[in-house]
Design a protein around this motif. Structure first.
Motif, PDB file in Angstrom:
ATOM      1  N   UNK A 225       0.688  -1.293   0.171  1.00 30.59           N
ATOM      2  CA  UNK A 225      -0.058   0.075   0.256  1.00 30.59           C
ATOM      3  C   UNK A 225       0.987   1.012   0.007  1.00 30.59           C
ATOM      4  N   UNK A 242      -0.507   1.198  -6.372  1.00 34.11           N
ATOM      5  CA  UNK A 242      -1.104   2.354  -5.811  1.00 34.11           C
ATOM      6  C   UNK A 242      -1.187   3.603  -6.496  1.00 34.11           C
ATOM      7  N   UNK A 245      -4.188   3.318  -8.993  1.00 28.66           N
ATOM      8  CA  UNK A 245      -5.290   3.888  -8.238  1.00 28.66           C
ATOM      9  C   UNK A 245      -5.277   5.456  -8.170  1.00 28.66           C
ATOM     10  N   UNK A 262      -8.687  -0.496  -6.312  1.00 31.41           N
ATOM     11  CA  UNK A 262      -8.664  -0.362  -4.665  1.00 31.41           C
ATOM     12  C   UNK A 262      -9.357  -1.846  -4.328  1.00 31.41           C
ATOM     13  N   UNK A 265      -6.702  -4.588  -4.562  1.00 32.81           N
ATOM     14  CA  UNK A 265      -5.638  -4.517  -3.936  1.00 32.81           C
ATOM     15  C   UNK A 265      -6.005  -4.952  -2.418  1.00 32.81           C
ATOM     16  N   UNK A 266      -6.990  -4.567  -2.032  1.00 27.28           N
ATOM     17  CA  UNK A 266      -7.643  -4.873  -0.793  1.00 27.28           C
ATOM     18  C   UNK A 266      -7.817  -6.304  -0.596  1.00 27.28           C
ATOM     19  N   UNK A 269      -4.088  -8.106  -0.245  1.00 22.41           N
ATOM     20  CA  UNK A 269      -3.712  -7.888   1.016  1.00 22.41           C
ATOM     21  C   UNK A 269      -4.439  -8.613   1.951  1.00 22.41           C
TER      22      UNK A 269
ATOM     23  N   UNK B 123      -4.315  -1.471   3.754  1.00 25.21           N
ATOM     24  CA  UNK B 123      -3.437  -0.324   3.472  1.00 25.21           C
ATOM     25  C   UNK B 123      -4.183   1.003   3.520  1.00 25.21           C
ATOM     26  N   UNK B 125      -3.889   3.761   1.619  1.00 24.09           N
ATOM     27  CA  UNK B 125      -4.507   4.125   0.529  1.00 24.09           C
ATOM     28  C   UNK B 125      -6.157   3.635   0.166  1.00 24.09           C
ATOM     29  N   UNK B 126      -6.116   2.661   0.794  1.00 25.88           N
ATOM     30  CA  UNK B 126      -7.635   1.970   0.460  1.00 25.88           C
ATOM     31  C   UNK B 126      -8.525   2.825   1.417  1.00 25.88           C
ATOM     32  N   UNK B 129      -9.553   6.057  -0.017  1.00 19.93           N
ATOM     33  CA  UNK B 129     -10.385   6.082  -1.076  1.00 19.93           C
ATOM     34  C   UNK B 129     -11.513   5.871  -0.386  1.00 19.93           C
TER      35      UNK B 129
END
Lengths: 289, 284
Positions: A225, A242, A245, A262, A265-266, A269, B123, B125-126, B129
């Motif tokens: 991230x 990132x 994004x 996003x 990516x979530x 992770x 994260x 960043x998430x 957003x």
């Protein structure tokens, strides 16, 4: 919930529960549901929105997107591994080798740089490594280089920066598990003729698994991230997910596409966190202590 | 291998060398940044052209020190205000969280505890957003159904505060919980027997016991908020916080003023950190 008439309302529970529920639902649960919903919508040319999985399809259709994704994941794994390899000897030194009176001091010294903003640390590396930087200055002066070399904006520097940034989150859990490792185990192994490598791989590392898992999860998550370090040290070629994004949200203003990225990516992770816990048979609540 | 065992000199020396190398790696970028804040040159680079305090105090056309640099001073002030509100909010909610998970029993406690931990593995960043999207959704909803144009829902000061609060509260909860675990509950029982009610017990006894952890949690919350970048990046409005503002400057080239700011940051955060660490060590 209906309470029996003679049962008093648990006021303290209500007082403590309300702010926590508000926090977790308004700022964590609902926003992430909204993120998922947003990623499943698509805006057409007229501005009307409809349900669609087009955002996810585009991710798989365009190599630049999924390649960046895979690249980010692989580099994050490399960074996590390197961080572990570098941190283990340091944690071992502080807990088992250094004189007792230095232990506290060394631990404090270890923590200090990480209180400073990540931006300042990355900036320090930029001053050191850029073409007009300190390292080049000395290499030129000592005649090792003929002309300055740009050491920024490549993958090696980016990986180094990421390792640097996340080091603390590996060292601290390792120190706390190694503190609990009984010295007599190592002494016994030594007396029985164990070599250094067999002691490392058959006693120290197996004992340190909880710390390794905790450290790896946090380092992986933070690296995945991270935006600042790849962006500043990796430059335009860093191709960190990132940044994709960010581009979708801020540059293209395509929030639907950005949400899909996003969410992916979530998912990645969370999957890695889950796999790490499953493989080592641990619980999140215990690892995060 | 370890202190109690015989070690070859090569092993001891090699290990020492490795650890020294490691600490140089840790401190090199910070030291260099600090030293170059005092170099009498237009660029943060060597050669050394002499000692100067211009990058702090000067106010000339070609050199504006940090104490006269309005843009940077403003962003420091924004960051300080954000950090102030984040600290207040997350200390309050984090302390409630610690009491909730350590002292109360209720259904779905495990599930809620799990949920409370998750902000640490999402994260930044998430987080940024999704909070941006959700507040936008709320904003649209209020505008369309009630005809209210609520400024609060757009990117800006309060959204930054909420975004940082969303994960810093978890940290405070964990810090305060760790101390609450060590609390001897018979003290509470004694107070209850002597006629205090639950709130009086918490106020006079438990909170007194927790105060070092709460202070330490607040200090950490302040620092984390002051230097947060990832979450803030998406929520920031026209008022840039210090890390955002520095990022924009670093990206487009650098002046020794950035070194001067970094120097001040390093000195201040290290002081807070050392005080905090020493105090928490004394507690134990």
């Amino acid at each position: 919930m209906r309470l029996p008439r003679n049962h008093p309302i648990p006021w303290t529970l209500v007082c403590f529960l309300t702010p926590v529920i508000l926090w977790l639902f308004l700022l964590i649960v609902l926003p992430h549901i909204d993120l998922l919903l947003m990623s499943l919508r698509r805006e057409d040319a007229t501005g009307a929105t409809s349900w669609s999985i087009a955002n996810y399809l585009l991710f798989f259709k365009e190599p630049i997107y999924w390649l960046t994704f895979v690249r980010t994941a692989i580099y994050s794994i490399i960074v996590t591994f390197l961080t572990f390899v570098i941190a283990l000897p340091v944690a071992f030194y502080i807990t088992k080798v250094a004189a007792f009176r230095f232990q506290g001091f060394l631990t404090m010294l270890l923590l200090l740089p990480f209180w400073v903003s990540e931006l300042v640390r990355v900036y320090g590396w930029m001053i050191l490594l850029r073409e007009s930087g300190i390292v080049n200055h000395f290499l030129l002066r000592f005649g090792i280089l003929e002309r300055p070399v740009e050491m920024l904006y490549n993958d090696a520097t980016m990986v180094m920066g990421l390792v640097y940034t996340s080091m603390l989150f590996m060292v601290i859990p390792l120190i706390s598990v190694l503190e609990n490792l009984d010295d007599s185990l190592i002494e016994a192994a030594y007396d029985l003729g164990g070599t250094m490598w067999s002691i490392v791989f058959r006693i120290i590392i197996p004992h340190a698994v909880p710390g390794i898992v905790a450290g790896s999860i946090v380092v992986f998550m933070l690296t995945l991230g991270n935006y600042l370090t790849p962006n500043l040290l990796g430059g335009k070629n860093s191709l960190w997910f990132t940044e994709q994004i960010y581009n979708q949200f801020i540059a293209s203003f395509n929030w639907n596409q950005g949400s899909a990225f996003g969410f992916l990516l979530l998912v990645l992770s969370s999957l890695v966190v889950w796999a790490g816990l499953k493989l080592s048979g641990q619980k999140l609540s215990r690892v995060m202590k | 291998m370890i202190r109690t065992l015989p070690n070859s000199p090569a092993y001891t020396l090699g290990f020492k060398f490795y650890v020294i190398l490691y600490f140089s790696f840790l401190f090199a970028p910070l030291l260099v940044t600090c030293i170059l804040a005092f170099n009498d040159s237009q660029f943060p680079a060597l050669p050394w052209k002499g000692f100067t305090l211009d990058w702090f105090f000067a106010n000339e056309p070609d050199r504006v020190g940090i104490f006269h640099d309005q843009i940077n001073l403003t962003s420091i002030w924004v960051s300080a205000r954000v950090a102030f509100f984040v600290t207040i909010l997350s200390t309050l909610v984090g302390t409630c969280g610690a009491f909730l998970f350590e002292q109360e029993e209720f259904r779905f406690k495990q599930a809620l505890y799990f949920l409370m931990i998750t902000p640490l593995v999402i994260p930044g960043v998430i987080l940024g957003i999704s909070i941006l999207i959700f507040s936008n959704t709320l904003g649209v909803f209020f505008e369309e159904s009630l005809g209210l144009d609520v400024r609060l829902f757009g990117p800006g000061f309060w959204l930054v505060v909420l975004g940082q609060f969303s994960f810093i509260s978890t940290l405070v909860t964990l810090i305060v919980s760790a101390r609450l675990k060590k609390f001897d509950r018979t003290l509470e029982e004694a107070a209850l027997n002597l006629g205090a009610n639950r709130f009086e017990v918490i106020w006079h006894i438990t909170l007194k016991f927790l105060s070092p952890a709460i202070i330490s949690g607040a200090a950490i919350a302040f620092l984390m908020s002051f230097e947060n970048f990832n979450t803030t990046l998406f929520l920031v409005g026209p008022e840039a916080t210090l890390p955002i503002n520095l990022y924009l400057q670093v990206r487009d080239g650098s002046t020794p003023v950035i070194n001067a700011i970094s120097f001040l940051l390093i000195v201040c955060t290290s002081t807070v950190a050392v005080i905090n660490l020493t105090l928490s060590r004394k507690q134990r």
